[in-house]
Design an enzyme around this catalytic site. Structure first.
Site, PDB file in Angstrom:
ATOM      1  CE  LYS A  13      45.750  38.418  35.704  1.00 21.17           C
ATOM      2  NZ  LYS A  13      44.247  38.514  36.537  1.00 21.17           N
ATOM      3  NE  ARG A  86      48.252  41.242  41.317  1.00 16.99           N
ATOM      4  CZ  ARG A  86      47.832  39.799  40.808  1.00 16.99           C
ATOM      5  NH1 ARG A  86      48.601  39.177  40.136  1.00 16.99           N
ATOM      6  NH2 ARG A  86      46.617  39.387  41.367  1.00 16.99           N
ATOM      7  NE  ARG A 125      40.469  31.435  40.381  1.00 12.62           N
ATOM      8  CZ  ARG A 125      41.106  32.334  40.006  1.00 12.62           C
ATOM      9  NH1 ARG A 125      41.811  32.676  38.922  1.00 12.62           N
ATOM     10  NH2 ARG A 125      41.422  33.305  41.088  1.00 12.62           N
ATOM     11  NE  ARG A 158      43.434  31.740  44.032  1.00 17.93           N
ATOM     12  CZ  ARG A 158      43.909  32.391  43.140  1.00 17.93           C
ATOM     13  NH1 ARG A 158      44.409  32.073  42.100  1.00 17.93           N
ATOM     14  NH2 ARG A 158      44.159  33.841  43.636  1.00 17.93           N
ATOM     15  NE  ARG A 169      42.021  37.867  44.479  1.00 16.15           N
ATOM     16  CZ  ARG A 169      41.399  36.713  44.060  1.00 16.15           C
ATOM     17  NH1 ARG A 169      40.646  36.274  44.679  1.00 16.15           N
ATOM     18  NH2 ARG A 169      42.155  36.370  42.667  1.00 16.15           N
TER      19      ARG A 169
END
Ligand code: ADP
Ligand code: ADP
Length: 217
Positions: A13, A86, A125, A158, A169
C-alpha cells in the site's frame, strides 16, 4: 483523486501510494506514519498509541478518527488513504466526514497477497523513519545497505515487523479490517489488484483498473 488503500501489512500500500502521490498530487495519508511521527515526538497522541503499536494491535477508533478529521483539512487536492479505515467504525465515520464535505470516494483498492509473501516482505522491509519511505532488502534494496538513497540518512527495521508482532497484525487484519472488503464491494467501490506483481506492474494494473492512463513508470 480520492482513494482508500486496503490490504494486509506488507501488501504494498505505502509503496503504491507514494507513486500515485508523486504522479497525481493527491496527498498520501498514512495513519501508521502519522502515529510513528507522534510517537517519536512524544506527543500525547503518540504516547496513547505506542503500546497498541508495539503489540501489533489496532489503536482505538476514536484516536484514529480524530486524527483523520484533522488530516482531511489538508486534502483539498485529493487523498490516498494508506492503512485507513481499518475497522467498520472507522469506515462509517469516514463516510460521514466525506459527506459533510460533499466529497465522493473514487474507489477502495484492495492489494491482494498471500501470507508467506507478506511475512517475507516485512522481515526484509527497511524504512526511512523521517518520511516513511520503504525499501526491501530482497526486492528493492537501497544503493548502500541501511542508507536512504535520497536523504543519505539511516534506514531502520520497524520493531513491529518482527515475526511475533507480524502474526498479531495479520490476525488483527483478518478479524477487523477484512470485513471492509465486503463493505466497499457491496457499494460497487472495490477494486482488487494483484499485489504479487513487480512494483511497476502493480502500478500499471492499478492505473488501468482506475481508468487512468498508465504512462511511464
Ligand atoms: P502496515 O505497514 O502494516 O500497513 P501501518 O504503518 O499502517 O502498518 O500501521 C502500524 C500500526 O499503527 C498498526 O499496527 C496499528 O497499531 C497502528 N495503526 C495504523 N493505522 C491504523 C488505523 N487506521 N487504525 C488503528 N490502528 C492503526
Ligand atoms: P504496506 O504499506 O502495505 O505495509 P509496503 O509498501 O511498505 O507495504 O511494502 C512492504 C515491503 O514490501 C517493503 O519492503 C516494500 O519495499 C516491498 N514491496 C512493496 N511492493 C512490492 C512488490 N510489488 N514486490 C515486491 N516487494 C514489494
Amino acid at each position: 483523486m480520492r482513494l482508500i488503500f486496503l490490504g494486509p501489512p506488507g501488501a504494498g500500500k505505502g509503496t503504491q501510494a507514494r507513486v500515485l502521490e508523486e504522479r497525481f498530487g493527491a496527498k498520501h495519508v498514512s495513519t501508521g506514519d502519522i502515529l510513528r511521527a507522534n510517537r517519536t515526538a512524544g506527543t500525547p497522541l503518540g504516547r496513547e498509541a505506542e503500546g497498541y503499536m508495539a503489540r501489533g494491535e489496532l489503536v482505538p477508533d476514536t484516536v484514529i478518527i480524530g486524527m483523520i478529521e484533522h488530516e482531511l483539512e489538508t486534502c483539498a487536492a485529493g487523498f490516498i488513504m494508506d492503512g485507513f479505515p481499518r475497522t467498520l467504525a472507522q469506515a462509517e465515520a469516514f463516510d460521514a466526514l466525506l459527506a459533510r464535505r460533499g466529497w465522493d470516494l473514487d474507489a477502495a483498492v484492495l492489494f491482494v497477497a498471500d501470507r508467506a509473501t507478506l511475512i517475507a516482505r516485512l522481515s526484509a522491509r527497511w524504512t526511512n523513519p523521517r518520511n516513511g519511505r520503504t525499501y526491501n532488502a530482497l526486492s528493492n534494496p537501497p544503493r548502500v545497505a541501511g542508507i536512504d538513497d535520497d536523504d543519505g540518512g539511516p534506514l531502520v527495521q520497524r520493531d513491529d515487523d518482527r515475526a511475533e508482532t507480524v502474526a498479531t497484525r495479520l490476525a488483527e487484519y483478518e478479524a477487523k479490517t477484512e470485513p471492509l472488503v465486503e463493505y466497499y464491494r457491496r457499494r460497487g467501490q472495490l477494486i482488487a489488484v494483484d499485489g504479487l506483481l513487480a512494483v511497476q506492474d502493480v502500478t500499471r494494473a492499478l492505473l488501468g483498473a482506475l481508468g487512468l492512463e498508465a504512462t511511464s513508470s
